[in-house]
Design an enzyme around this catalytic site. Structure first.
Site, mmCIF file in Angstrom:
data_model
loop_
_atom_site.group_PDB
_atom_site.id
_atom_site.type_symbol
_atom_site.label_atom_id
_atom_site.label_comp_id
_atom_site.label_asym_id
_atom_site.label_seq_id
_atom_site.Cartn_x
_atom_site.Cartn_y
_atom_site.Cartn_z
ATOM 1 N N SER A 120 0.846 -1.187 0.000
ATOM 2 C CA SER A 120 0.000 0.000 0.000
ATOM 3 C C SER A 120 0.875 1.229 0.000
ATOM 4 C CB SER A 120 -0.889 0.022 1.244
ATOM 5 O OG SER A 120 -1.470 1.298 1.397
ATOM 6 N N TYR B 201 -1.363 0.425 10.549
ATOM 7 C CA TYR B 201 -1.552 -0.278 9.268
ATOM 8 C C TYR B 201 -0.364 0.012 8.346
ATOM 9 C CZ TYR B 201 -3.513 -1.041 4.580
ATOM 10 O OH TYR B 201 -3.717 -1.438 3.299
#
Lengths: 251, 456
Positions: free
Chosen positions: A144, A157
């Site tokens: 990501s 995250y």
């Protein structure tokens, strides 16, 4: 086997209910992919996903797989590889967590890290070794953009993806020359159930766009894919913004 | 047998076809005797093995992911030549180039040669190659009287022309076993020069009618098409046809040594070429030049064998000019009577603007007995396209559909992307081939990426 354009005939999805993974699977089934394994925790959603791919003409099987149960990975995934060659493994599982709660509940934060990093590391290594024995195949790892630079809003995250991203890059280098291709995919903000209700970030994208970028990346044998592509430039600039400034940016 | 009988060059190496797409890794073994070949087959392991010659098949026919690849170029002896009858017995790893070097001075020529001399005899049989003389001479295996085949159980069979095993092996892409040696019937020639007629065709219809009307006058016949030309000049082409020049056609001085074979060679293509060098613009310019430079009509021109048959062999590693991603070669055939289908396909390629500077059209003669042999009586078009062209995969899939509908097929030695479902429609004897393999090689010792991809 893959064809000349890198399109796989068989696909293993780790995280079989991931929207990005299913968009990718649909796209590949429309081309060459005939065999699909959907690995994930047994659920009606997993079965529905399998059914939808079957409707497109693929031979789809599901396999019970738990990212957190790393002890079982070797056996569970080993059985899948024992059934035949896999031209592509798409590692798509991951959880976003809830930054606010996770900061207060360290155990919840650990779960994010264990799923996104430890679980992915274990599953990737198991698959990479099997692909190496085959002498061919692509391991596509969904990283990501959040892993590129830690942000106040989602650094738990983000740090797990940063770890995964670094690991996958190293794995790609380790596997160079073995016939196995590792591709790291770094999407920006993806409109999906994972981000439902969240404030959209600039350059937001869709699972379908990520799927398309994956297909192109396979054709080009890319090592890193940004979705959308403009993020590569944006992030390389952001990376060098001083902390004191970055902190205050509305990103 | 020595300890290094299987001469394994660890670690595994990356292997790809001439088109350089989809490389996979394998253990490369280079047997140098028949015994070593037998040992190598026994030691293939769970992922099997496949014989490989000089790697000129464009696709994945001679690569075997995770398994063994038997580099046959170490088996390169010419065993015997019968200069009276015109036959040669040689190992499978002998190249056509080598055969020409040895046989031309004796007044004999290989019966069939493709666009490169750098293919082995084993590969020529495995792919059942064709040349510019297919309409007269058929494919390569038609000139092979017998071959020695090493099968999965480690035994060697002498397989004679006309038997089912021969017909499965001719064009069988190495999947029936390893060809060890072959007896090849040769073509007598008086000189090592070609007498060549060149003419231009203004468009596709002009080209097709010229080929139809006069092909049978020539032993060798081929047309280069400018696929980037559109509109009225769509399908414009340069025809080159010819035969081996008879002695009396040579100038007096050359008659003293009429059978010399000295192919020239240019520097190799560089190891690194940037992607996208061959686009519509560059290829378009090349095609324009190539078309203009060809004489409108010229006959009886003397050319070297290498110039006439193998222009690309002059540039070693020419396949590198497509860059890292490589290129796809697309060759299909449609039967006579399907000229409209051919026109429609050429039209689509031309409309699409595929930057192909090697597009070749020719007419096939009678079909060949090999079960998976490519030629059918009809038209065949071959073109190469950089793999980076966006949407190329789906586009070629569409062309496949049109080819199957016309009763045609694509060439397995060049394939790297066919949809497996279409194969049975193209090759009616596919089931026989699969049945024979299942019986001859139940454990699947012989396999390749092509075999896995198309479930051959």
């Amino acid at each position: 086997m893959k064809d000349a354009f890198g399109t796989p005939q068989s696909l293993l999805v780790l995280g079989g209910t991931s929207e990005i993974a299913l968009a990718t699977a649909r796209r590949l089934v429309a081309r060459r992919t005939r065999t699909v394994w959907l690995a994930g925790r047994p659920s009606p959603a997993l079965e529905t996903a399998a059914e939808q791919l079957r409707d497109l003409g693929a031979d789809v099987r599901t396999v019970a797989f738990d990212a957190l149960d790393t002890e079982s990975h070797e056996e569970t995934l080993g059985k899948v590889f024992a059934e035949g060659d896999l031209d592509m493994v798409l590692l798509a599982f991951g959880i976003l967590g809830d930054q606010q709660r996770d900061e207060d509940e360290p155990l919840a934060a650990v779960r994010v890290a264990q799923t996104n990093y430890t679980g992915a590391l274990s599953a990737s290594l198991v698959c990479a070794n099997a692909l190496k024995r085959q002498g061919h195949g692509s391991l596509v790892v969904l990283s990501s953009v959040a892993g590129e630079r830690a942000r106040r809003a989602n650094f738990i995250y983000g740090s797990s993806k940063a770890g995964l991203d670094a690991f996958a890059q190293g794995l790609g280098d380790a596997l160079h020359g073995t016939g196995v291709h590792v591709m790291v995919v770094r999407p920006g903000f993806v409109r999906s159930k994972m981000t439902a209700g969240m404030k959209e970030a600039p350059l937001a994208t869709t699972p379908e766009a990520v799927a398309e970028a994956i297909e192109t990346g396979l054709r080009r044998r890319s090592e890193t894919v940004w979705v959308p592509g403009a993020l590569r430039v944006v992030m390389s600039a952001l990376r060098h913004v001083p902390r004191s400034v970055f902190r205050r940016l509305p990103v | 047998m020595s300890a290094d009988a299987t001469r394994s060059l660890d670690p595994p190496v990356s292997v790809s076809g001439w088109g350089r797409t989809a490389p996979t890794t394998a253990r490369l073994v280079r047997p140098r005797t028949y015994d070593e070949a037998r040992a190598a087959v026994r030691a293939c392991g769970a992922r099997g093995g496949i014989a490989r010659g000089l790697g000129r098949a464009y696709g994945d026919a001679a690569q075997n992911a995770g398994g063994a690849v038997l580099d046959m170029t170490g088996l390169d002896r010419i065993r015997s030549i019968d200069a009276e009858a015109g036959t040669v017995v040689c190992d499978a790893g002998v190249s056509l180039h080598r055969l020409m070097e040895v046989l031309l001075p004796l007044g004999w020529f290989v019966p069939v040669t493709p666009g490169t001399r750098y293919v082995t005899v084993g590969g020529a049989i495995g792919a059942d190659i064709h040349g510019k003389n297919h309409h007269v001479s058929g494919a390569f295996s038609r000139h092979v009287a017998a071959l020695d085949l090493l099968t999965a159980d480690g035994t060697v069979h002498t397989v004679e022309r006309g038997t089912p095993l021969f017909e499965a092996t001719a064009g069988g892409m190495g999947l029936t076993g390893v060809i060890l040696s072959a007896t090849v019937e040769l073509l007598p020639v008086q000189t090592s020069l070609m007498s060549v007629d060149t003419e231009r065709a203004a468009d596709l219809d002009d080209l097709m009618s010229r080929l139809t009307a006069t092909d049978h006058h020539y032993r060798y016949s081929v047309a280069w098409i400018d696929l980037l030309a559109r509109g009225a000049s769509m399908g414009r082409a340069v025809l080159t046809r010819g035969d081996h020049a008879p002695l009396e056609q040579l100038p007096t001085r050359a008659r003293r040594s009429p059978l010399t074979f000295r192919p020239g060679q240019l520097p190799a293509a560089p190891a690194f070429v940037p992607e996208g060098l061959l686009g519509k613009l560059t290829v378009g310019a090349f095609n324009e030049l190539w078309f203009r430079k060809a004489p409108r009509a010229r006959s009886g021109q003397l050319q070297k064998i290498s110039t006439f048959f193998h222009p690309l062999d002059g540039v070693p590693h020419w396949n590198r000019i497509y860059g890292r991603s490589g290129f796809a070669q697309y060759q299909f055939a449609v039967p006579y009577g399907q000229e409209d289908a051919l026109r429609a396909i050429v039209h689509r390629i031309s409309e699409r603007g595929c930057p192909s500077f090697l597009a070749v059209l020719k007419r096939f003669g009678e079909g060949d007995p090999g079960w998976l042999s490519f030629p059918v009586p009809g038209w065949t078009l071959a073109l190469d396209i950089p793999a980076t062209m966006p949407g190329l995969g789906p586009f070629l899939d569409e062309l496949d559909e049109a080819v199957v509908e016309a009763g045609g097929r694509v060439y397995l030695a060049k394939d790297s992307r066919l949809r497996p479902e279409l194969l049975a429609g193209m090759y009616p004897r596919l089931d026989d081939f699969r049945a024979l393999r299942a019986e001859l090689d139940p454990a699947g010792v012989f396999t390749s990426d092509l075999a896995r991809r198309l479930a051959l």
